[in-house]
Design a protein around this motif. Structure first.
Motif, PDB file in Angstrom:
ATOM      1  N   THR A 146       0.828  -1.204   0.000  1.00 33.80           N
ATOM      2  CA  THR A 146       0.000   0.000   0.000  1.00 33.80           C
ATOM      3  C   THR A 146       0.862   1.254   0.000  1.00 33.80           C
ATOM      4  O   THR A 146       1.899   1.312   0.663  1.00 33.80           O
ATOM      5  CB  THR A 146      -0.902   0.023   1.254  1.00 33.80           C
ATOM      6  N   LEU A 147       0.412   2.262  -0.766  1.00 30.73           N
ATOM      7  CA  LEU A 147       1.121   3.531  -0.843  1.00 30.73           C
ATOM      8  C   LEU A 147       0.187   4.667  -0.440  1.00 30.73           C
ATOM      9  O   LEU A 147      -1.021   4.601  -0.706  1.00 30.73           O
ATOM     10  CB  LEU A 147       1.634   3.783  -2.266  1.00 30.73           C
ATOM     11  N   PRO A 148       0.710   5.710   0.200  1.00 32.04           N
ATOM     12  CA  PRO A 148      -0.146   6.849   0.557  1.00 32.04           C
ATOM     13  C   PRO A 148      -0.627   7.561  -0.704  1.00 32.04           C
ATOM     14  O   PRO A 148       0.056   7.551  -1.734  1.00 32.04           O
ATOM     15  CB  PRO A 148       0.786   7.744   1.379  1.00 32.04           C
ATOM     16  N   GLN A 149      -1.789   8.182  -0.604  1.00 30.11           N
ATOM     17  CA  GLN A 149      -2.343   8.875  -1.765  1.00 30.11           C
ATOM     18  C   GLN A 149      -3.062  10.136  -1.328  1.00 30.11           C
ATOM     19  O   GLN A 149      -3.547  10.243  -0.197  1.00 30.11           O
ATOM     20  CB  GLN A 149      -3.316   7.974  -2.527  1.00 30.11           C
ATOM     21  N   VAL A 150      -3.089  11.097  -2.231  1.00 26.92           N
ATOM     22  CA  VAL A 150      -3.849  12.327  -2.024  1.00 26.92           C
ATOM     23  C   VAL A 150      -4.560  12.679  -3.323  1.00 26.92           C
ATOM     24  O   VAL A 150      -4.135  12.277  -4.423  1.00 26.92           O
ATOM     25  CB  VAL A 150      -2.951  13.510  -1.593  1.00 26.92           C
ATOM     26  N   HIS A 151      -5.650  13.437  -3.198  1.00 28.80           N
ATOM     27  CA  HIS A 151      -6.418  13.902  -4.352  1.00 28.80           C
ATOM     28  C   HIS A 151      -6.382  15.421  -4.365  1.00 28.80           C
ATOM     29  O   HIS A 151      -6.704  16.069  -3.353  1.00 28.80           O
ATOM     30  CB  HIS A 151      -7.854  13.396  -4.277  1.00 28.80           C
ATOM     31  N   VAL A 152      -5.962  15.981  -5.474  1.00 30.82           N
ATOM     32  CA  VAL A 152      -5.850  17.439  -5.576  1.00 30.82           C
ATOM     33  C   VAL A 152      -6.421  17.926  -6.904  1.00 30.82           C
ATOM     34  O   VAL A 152      -6.422  17.203  -7.910  1.00 30.82           O
ATOM     35  CB  VAL A 152      -4.378  17.895  -5.473  1.00 30.82           C
ATOM     36  N   ASP A 153      -6.903  19.123  -6.860  1.00 30.41           N
ATOM     37  CA  ASP A 153      -7.285  19.835  -8.081  1.00 30.41           C
ATOM     38  C   ASP A 153      -6.445  21.095  -8.100  1.00 30.41           C
ATOM     39  O   ASP A 153      -6.630  21.982  -7.252  1.00 30.41           O
ATOM     40  CB  ASP A 153      -8.775  20.167  -8.079  1.00 30.41           C
ATOM     41  N   LEU A 154      -5.488  21.177  -9.013  1.00 31.12           N
ATOM     42  CA  LEU A 154      -4.528  22.260  -9.031  1.00 31.12           C
ATOM     43  C   LEU A 154      -4.991  23.435  -9.880  1.00 31.12           C
ATOM     44  O   LEU A 154      -4.167  24.211 -10.385  1.00 31.12           O
ATOM     45  CB  LEU A 154      -3.168  21.739  -9.523  1.00 31.12           C
ATOM     46  N   ASN A 155      -6.286  23.571 -10.014  1.00 28.45           N
ATOM     47  CA  ASN A 155      -6.845  24.723 -10.719  1.00 28.45           C
ATOM     48  C   ASN A 155      -6.326  26.008 -10.065  1.00 28.45           C
ATOM     49  O   ASN A 155      -6.445  26.191  -8.851  1.00 28.45           O
ATOM     50  CB  ASN A 155      -8.377  24.674 -10.658  1.00 28.45           C
ATOM     51  N   GLU A 156      -5.756  26.889 -10.878  1.00 29.62           N
ATOM     52  CA  GLU A 156      -5.103  28.080 -10.334  1.00 29.62           C
ATOM     53  C   GLU A 156      -6.069  28.986  -9.582  1.00 29.62           C
ATOM     54  O   GLU A 156      -5.692  29.614  -8.588  1.00 29.62           O
ATOM     55  CB  GLU A 156      -4.433  28.869 -11.466  1.00 29.62           C
ATOM     56  N   ALA A 157      -7.313  29.056 -10.043  1.00 30.55           N
ATOM     57  CA  ALA A 157      -8.284  29.950  -9.410  1.00 30.55           C
ATOM     58  C   ALA A 157      -8.682  29.447  -8.020  1.00 30.55           C
ATOM     59  O   ALA A 157      -8.809  30.231  -7.079  1.00 30.55           O
ATOM     60  CB  ALA A 157      -9.515  30.099 -10.298  1.00 30.55           C
ATOM     61  N   GLN A 158      -8.894  28.134  -7.877  1.00 31.96           N
ATOM     62  CA  GLN A 158      -9.343  27.590  -6.595  1.00 31.96           C
ATOM     63  C   GLN A 158      -8.794  26.172  -6.413  1.00 31.96           C
ATOM     64  O   GLN A 158      -9.518  25.191  -6.567  1.00 31.96           O
ATOM     65  CB  GLN A 158     -10.880  27.581  -6.532  1.00 31.96           C
ATOM     66  N   PRO A 159      -7.506  26.053  -6.051  1.00 23.50           N
ATOM     67  CA  PRO A 159      -6.918  24.723  -5.869  1.00 23.50           C
ATOM     68  C   PRO A 159      -7.545  24.003  -4.680  1.00 23.50           C
ATOM     69  O   PRO A 159      -7.875  24.622  -3.667  1.00 23.50           O
ATOM     70  CB  PRO A 159      -5.441  25.020  -5.629  1.00 23.50           C
ATOM     71  N   LEU A 160      -7.693  22.697  -4.810  1.00 20.44           N
ATOM     72  CA  LEU A 160      -8.275  21.874  -3.758  1.00 20.44           C
ATOM     73  C   LEU A 160      -7.281  20.779  -3.337  1.00 20.44           C
ATOM     74  O   LEU A 160      -6.539  20.248  -4.153  1.00 20.44           O
ATOM     75  CB  LEU A 160      -9.571  21.226  -4.239  1.00 20.44           C
ATOM     76  N   GLY A 161      -7.310  20.445  -2.062  1.00 21.22           N
ATOM     77  CA  GLY A 161      -6.490  19.342  -1.549  1.00 21.22           C
ATOM     78  C   GLY A 161      -5.035  19.693  -1.313  1.00 21.22           C
ATOM     79  O   GLY A 161      -4.221  18.805  -1.029  1.00 21.22           O
ATOM     80  N   VAL A 162      -4.681  20.967  -1.397  1.00 25.20           N
ATOM     81  CA  VAL A 162      -3.276  21.362  -1.230  1.00 25.20           C
ATOM     82  C   VAL A 162      -2.784  21.094   0.194  1.00 25.20           C
ATOM     83  O   VAL A 162      -1.650  20.644   0.403  1.00 25.20           O
ATOM     84  CB  VAL A 162      -3.085  22.851  -1.597  1.00 25.20           C
ATOM     85  N   ALA A 163      -3.629  21.362   1.182  1.00 32.16           N
ATOM     86  CA  ALA A 163      -3.234  21.126   2.573  1.00 32.16           C
ATOM     87  C   ALA A 163      -2.921  19.649   2.806  1.00 32.16           C
ATOM     88  O   ALA A 163      -1.941  19.304   3.477  1.00 32.16           O
ATOM     89  CB  ALA A 163      -4.340  21.592   3.515  1.00 32.16           C
ATOM     90  N   SER A 164      -3.743  18.770   2.237  1.00 36.17           N
ATOM     91  CA  SER A 164      -3.509  17.323   2.385  1.00 36.17           C
ATOM     92  C   SER A 164      -2.217  16.916   1.680  1.00 36.17           C
ATOM     93  O   SER A 164      -1.470  16.059   2.174  1.00 36.17           O
ATOM     94  CB  SER A 164      -4.684  16.543   1.800  1.00 36.17           C
ATOM     95  N   LEU A 165      -1.956  17.547   0.532  1.00 37.88           N
ATOM     96  CA  LEU A 165      -0.725  17.253  -0.209  1.00 37.88           C
ATOM     97  C   LEU A 165       0.498  17.650   0.611  1.00 37.88           C
ATOM     98  O   LEU A 165       1.457  16.877   0.731  1.00 37.88           O
ATOM     99  CB  LEU A 165      -0.742  17.997  -1.546  1.00 37.88           C
ATOM    100  N   LYS A 166       0.478  18.840   1.178  1.00 38.60           N
ATOM    101  CA  LYS A 166       1.606  19.310   1.989  1.00 38.60           C
ATOM    102  C   LYS A 166       1.809  18.423   3.214  1.00 38.60           C
ATOM    103  O   LYS A 166       2.944  18.119   3.595  1.00 38.60           O
ATOM    104  CB  LYS A 166       1.368  20.756   2.412  1.00 38.60           C
ATOM    105  N   LEU A 167       0.708  18.010   3.829  1.00 36.58           N
ATOM    106  CA  LEU A 167       0.809  17.152   5.007  1.00 36.58           C
ATOM    107  C   LEU A 167       1.418  15.801   4.642  1.00 36.58           C
ATOM    108  O   LEU A 167       2.256  15.265   5.380  1.00 36.58           O
ATOM    109  CB  LEU A 167      -0.577  16.955   5.625  1.00 36.58           C
ATOM    110  N   ALA A 168       0.997  15.245   3.503  1.00 38.90           N
ATOM    111  CA  ALA A 168       1.519  13.945   3.075  1.00 38.90           C
ATOM    112  C   ALA A 168       3.016  14.025   2.786  1.00 38.90           C
ATOM    113  O   ALA A 168       3.785  13.118   3.140  1.00 38.90           O
ATOM    114  CB  ALA A 168       0.763  13.471   1.833  1.00 38.90           C
ATOM    115  N   ILE A 169       3.434  15.114   2.136  1.00 42.62           N
ATOM    116  CA  ILE A 169       4.854  15.289   1.846  1.00 42.62           C
ATOM    117  C   ILE A 169       5.632  15.480   3.148  1.00 42.62           C
ATOM    118  O   ILE A 169       6.721  14.936   3.325  1.00 42.62           O
ATOM    119  CB  ILE A 169       5.073  16.482   0.901  1.00 42.62           C
ATOM    120  N   ALA A 170       5.060  16.253   4.056  1.00 41.54           N
ATOM    121  CA  ALA A 170       5.728  16.536   5.328  1.00 41.54           C
ATOM    122  C   ALA A 170       5.972  15.274   6.140  1.00 41.54           C
ATOM    123  O   ALA A 170       6.914  15.209   6.930  1.00 41.54           O
ATOM    124  CB  ALA A 170       4.908  17.524   6.142  1.00 41.54           C
TER     125      ALA A 170
END
Length: 361
Positions: A168-192
């Motif tokens: 099993t590998l960790p996963q995150v879901h993000v929408d990197l739309n410049e106007a309203q990105p989603l899931g960025v906090a979860s991405l940063k936490l996973a990397i951290a």
């Protein structure tokens, strides 16, 4: 027993150039996040969202590292880590095998980027297979882009990735739309979660290599002290006086090379860091080899050679562990007694054969 001033000056060399000022890791030693995915998976967008830099700044910050890969250090002024962005997988007429082989050796974690609406990830699967077979990379994060949450397609991609990787590998879901990105906090936490481990491992390895390189510069001098100690220990009783003095002068000289103060307190701290077992071993061996030399006939031949060999080896091992100790002191690192003892015994065992050969010729 006081040595002449001329010898004292010889035994107290100037500081090693690399130890006068603390050295800083070069950019090549920064923790590196490797972004791997197909064209359009969102690698550049991910860098922009994580760093807060605009597209122009990011474009100017990229540096080529292979024919088809570029790195981006962040922050630019005093970087803490870097991104490695490879050419999009699956492009026509592009074989990523060579690039993957080069990039995996300079990376410490991999971000696998997959569009949540793209079920065709065979190029990424092939790359992952090559990475698993040919490298020691352990930190992987699956980043499903263009996604506000799990979907049948992203679930299938995740399942296929884990099946090929083996667990099993960790996963995150993000929408990197410049106007309203989603899931960025979860991405940063996973990397951290895995970046500190990557950073610590890299930091330790970097210091280990640097310490070994600096020791290599001092090795011949330590061997010279070991040779002198061995030569004086061939005479009955005399070695009990001369060997500790020579070893003390060696330690004083090494302290100077590492730009460290020298005093009895420093010596006491070094011996305390080495632990009781090594101190007892050293003291007992010194006494035993003096007694051996007093045995008629045996003491003047085998006993003397054995004593000299032990003095040679123990002096070298003491010098080796002192180098590690004072390197740590200079760099503000903790000297683990366990690690120091491992270094001492390893050096002692490695040099014994040389010691026997040198003292018997």
């Amino acid at each position: 027993m006081k040595l002449p001033d001329r010898l004292t000056a010889f035994f107290t060399p100037p500081p090693h150039p690399s130890m006068v000022q603390p050295s800083h890791d070069s950019e090549v030693n920064l923790p590196t996040l490797w972004l791997l995915g197909k064209t359009g998976a969102g690698k550049s967008s991910l860098i922009r969202v994580l760093t807060g830099e605009n597209q122009i700044q990011i474009g100017r910050g990229f540096r080529p590292c292979t024919q088809h890969a570029h790195t981006y250090a962040f922050p630019a002024a005093d970087p803490l880590f870097r991104f490695l962005d490879t050419r999009g997988l699956g492009e026509a007429m592009y074989d990523a095998t060579e690039d993957i082989a080069q990039c995996q050796g300079s990376s410490h974690a991999v971000l696998l980027l997959m569009r949540a609406d793209d079920p065709e990830q065979s190029a990424l699967f092939d790359a992952l297979k090559q990475i698993r077979n040919d490298s020691k990379l352990k930190h992987l994060l699956c980043v499903h882009t263009h996604s506000a949450g799990p979907s049948p397609c992203s679930d299938l991609n995740q399942e296929n990735i884990e099946q090929r990787w083996g667990h099993t590998l960790p996963q995150v879901h993000v929408d990197l739309n410049e106007a309203q990105p989603l899931g960025v906090a979860s991405l940063k936490l996973a990397i951290a979660k895995f970046l500190p481990a990557v950073t610590e491992a890299l930091h330790n390895q970097s210091h280990k290599e640097a310490e070994a390189q600096i020791f290599a510069d001092h090795r011949n001098e330590i061997l010279r002290f070991a040779g002198v100690a061995a030569a004086t220990d061939c005479v009955p009783v005399v070695g009990a006086i001369t060997v500790p003095v020579i070893q003390s002068k060696m330690l004083q000289g090494l302290a100077a090379r590492y730009n460290q103060p020298w005093s009895r307190q420093q010596l006491t701290q070094l011996l305390a860091a080495l632990g009781v077992s090594i101190s007892i071993h050293y003291a007992s061996q010194l006494g035993i080899r003096q007694l051996l030399k007093l045995i008629p006939v045996y003491g003047q031949s085998v006993g003397a050679i054995s004593a000299a060999a032990l003095s040679f080896a123990s002096t070298y091992a003491l010098g080796r562990v002192a180098c590690q100790y004072w390197y740590n002191q200079q760099k503000g690192l903790t000297s683990s007694p366990v690690k120091l003892q491992e270094t001492y015994w390893r050096a002692l065992n490695e040099i014994r054969e040389v010691a026997t050969r040198e003292t018997s010729t």
